[in-house]
Design a protein around this motif. Structure first.
Motif, PDB file in Angstrom:
ATOM      1  N   ILE A   1      32.391  24.578  15.595  1.00  0.00           N
ATOM      2  CA  ILE A   1      32.742  25.026  14.251  1.00  0.00           C
ATOM      3  C   ILE A   1      34.080  25.746  14.323  1.00  0.00           C
ATOM      4  O   ILE A   1      34.250  26.699  15.095  1.00  0.00           O
ATOM      5  N   ASN A   2      35.046  25.303  13.538  1.00  0.00           N
ATOM      6  CA  ASN A   2      36.366  25.933  13.526  1.00  0.00           C
ATOM      7  C   ASN A   2      36.311  27.259  12.780  1.00  0.00           C
ATOM      8  O   ASN A   2      35.819  27.322  11.640  1.00  0.00           O
TER       9      ASN A   2
ATOM     10  N   TRP B   1      29.857  28.030  20.545  1.00  0.00           N
ATOM     11  CA  TRP B   1      29.627  27.365  19.261  1.00  0.00           C
ATOM     12  C   TRP B   1      30.866  27.328  18.375  1.00  0.00           C
ATOM     13  O   TRP B   1      30.995  26.452  17.528  1.00  0.00           O
ATOM     14  N   PHE B   2      31.743  28.307  18.523  1.00  0.00           N
ATOM     15  CA  PHE B   2      32.860  28.481  17.606  1.00  0.00           C
ATOM     16  C   PHE B   2      34.191  28.199  18.300  1.00  0.00           C
ATOM     17  O   PHE B   2      34.439  28.671  19.412  1.00  0.00           O
TER      18      PHE B   2
ATOM     19  N   ASP C   1      35.985  26.537   8.890  1.00  0.00           N
ATOM     20  CA  ASP C   1      34.724  26.572   8.136  1.00  0.00           C
ATOM     21  C   ASP C   1      34.273  27.998   7.865  1.00  0.00           C
ATOM     22  O   ASP C   1      33.525  28.253   6.916  1.00  0.00           O
TER      23      ASP C   1
ATOM     24  N   SER D   1      24.844  29.895  11.369  1.00  0.00           N
ATOM     25  CA  SER D   1      24.957  28.528  11.886  1.00  0.00           C
ATOM     26  C   SER D   1      23.591  27.955  12.243  1.00  0.00           C
ATOM     27  O   SER D   1      23.289  26.802  11.901  1.00  0.00           O
TER      28      SER D   1
ATOM     29  N   LEU E   1      26.191  26.598   7.199  1.00  0.00           N
ATOM     30  CA  LEU E   1      27.568  26.099   7.231  1.00  0.00           C
ATOM     31  C   LEU E   1      27.588  24.594   6.966  1.00  0.00           C
ATOM     32  O   LEU E   1      26.737  23.874   7.492  1.00  0.00           O
TER      33      LEU E   1
END
Length: 338
Positions: free
Chosen positions: A2-3, A26-27, A76, A333, A338
């Protein structure tokens, strides 16, 4: 992946966000935003890195952007380390533009439709995200509490099974809670400052919302009272507090509640093995010795005595700020918001 981006990336809490997100599983940290004087320049050139951990060189060449949704259109979710007076409008602008906001600022914490969340305490309050979306907002705002409030509610979470109506707390708060330039050296050396602006009010109101009950589209405050007295002390990191709760159960019963405590969530990368650690030593917790327990995410509790009285302590810029917000984002998340 996830950006994500960070708003206010050069400040004290902003740097903690960068530290925690630079290698997050995750990010994907793609965007750093700061003031106009930094925009367009490489992050490594404009940030005065002051953390005890090495500067993450992999993001040194990222160019700092302006704090606008158009400059961060490929993300996001953004983490906000903005001052409250700036965050009020900016965070609304991002949420209205369809971007999720995890905020460390106080601006929106007490708004009825904004979740004020500590994942180990009230994960169900994320249901207020649906209330924001039902009102026509494409994005949303989720907040974490004040740094001292987080330590208090984390320490109270294992005690929810007991009956109580009155909480009194006296804090001894680190100077990093005021930012890099927040307390003048000549004011804090050899001194204690018995006032921190709006801190007592935050503890007394935020605690009731966090430990309240989500009913339909609103949170009903917890049915107890909090009285706080807050003090700045010459400690760099780590907020310590003495807490009195009118719990009548024997001390050993309370200690067992701490020892047996299992948070209602698991499987989040930033969540420590112990959300709350019960210290066996009679002179703990101490900031210098215990603040980095659980990589700075564990709240330590000790000196549990009849009354009921105990001492709680946690790292204010990790557990009490950036780490709390990252943990919120992980829960968001996991719950597929999201």
């Amino acid at each position: 992946m996830i950006n994500v981006g960070v708003l206010g990336a050069t400040g004290a809490v902003g740097q903690r966000f960068v530290e925690l997100l630079s290698d997050h599983p995750w990010f994907n940290l793609t965007t750093l935003a700061a003031s106009e004087r930094s925009a367009g320049k490489p992050y490594g050139k404009v940030v005065n890195w002051r953390l005890e951990t090495p500067f993450p060189e992999k993001i040194a060449k990222l160019k700092v952007t302006a704090i606008t949704p158009s400059a961060m259109k490929d993300v996001d979710l953004v983490f906000s380390a903005l001052p409250a007076e700036i965050a009020q409008d900016v965070e609304n602008t991002f949420a209205d533009a369809g971007i999720a906001v995890c905020s460390n600022a106080s601006s929106h914490r007490m708004e009825p439709n904004v979740p004020l969340v500590v994942p180990e305490v009230n994960p169900e309050h994320l249901g207020l995200i649906d209330v924001q979306r039902d009102a026509g907002r494409d994005g949303f705002i989720v907040t974490n509490p004040n740094c001292s409030t987080i330590m208090l509610v984390s320490a109270l979470a294992p005690l929810r099974k007991f009956k109580f109506s009155d909480i009194r707390v006296a804090t001894m708060q680190a100077i990093s809670g005021a930012g890099f330039a927040g307390v003048a050296a000549m004011s804090i050396y050899d001194n204690i400052i018995p006032y921190i602006g709006k801190e007592e009010e935050k503890m007394e109101t935020e605690t009731l919302k966090i430990m309240g009950t989500l009913k339909g589209k609103k949170v009903v405050n917890a049915p107890f009272q909090v009285s706080a007295s807050c003090h700045r002390v010459p400690v760099i990191d780590g907020h310590t507090m003495a807490v009195w709760v009118d719990i009548k159960e024997p001390v050993e019963t309370v200690k067992k509640a701490y020892a047996d405590y299992k948070p209602p969530i698991k499987g989040l990368p930033t969540q420590p093995a112990e959300s709350v650690h019960l210290c066996a030593e009679e002179d703990r917790p101490q900031p210098r010795l215990d603040r980095m327990r659980g990589h700075g995410m564990t709240v330590s509790v000790g000196r549990v005595r009849e009354g009921l009285r105990f001492v709680a302590m946690g790292h204010n810029t990790i557990r009490g700020a950036a780490g709390a917000s990252v943990l919120n984002a992980e829960l968001i998340s996991k719950k597929k918001y999201l």
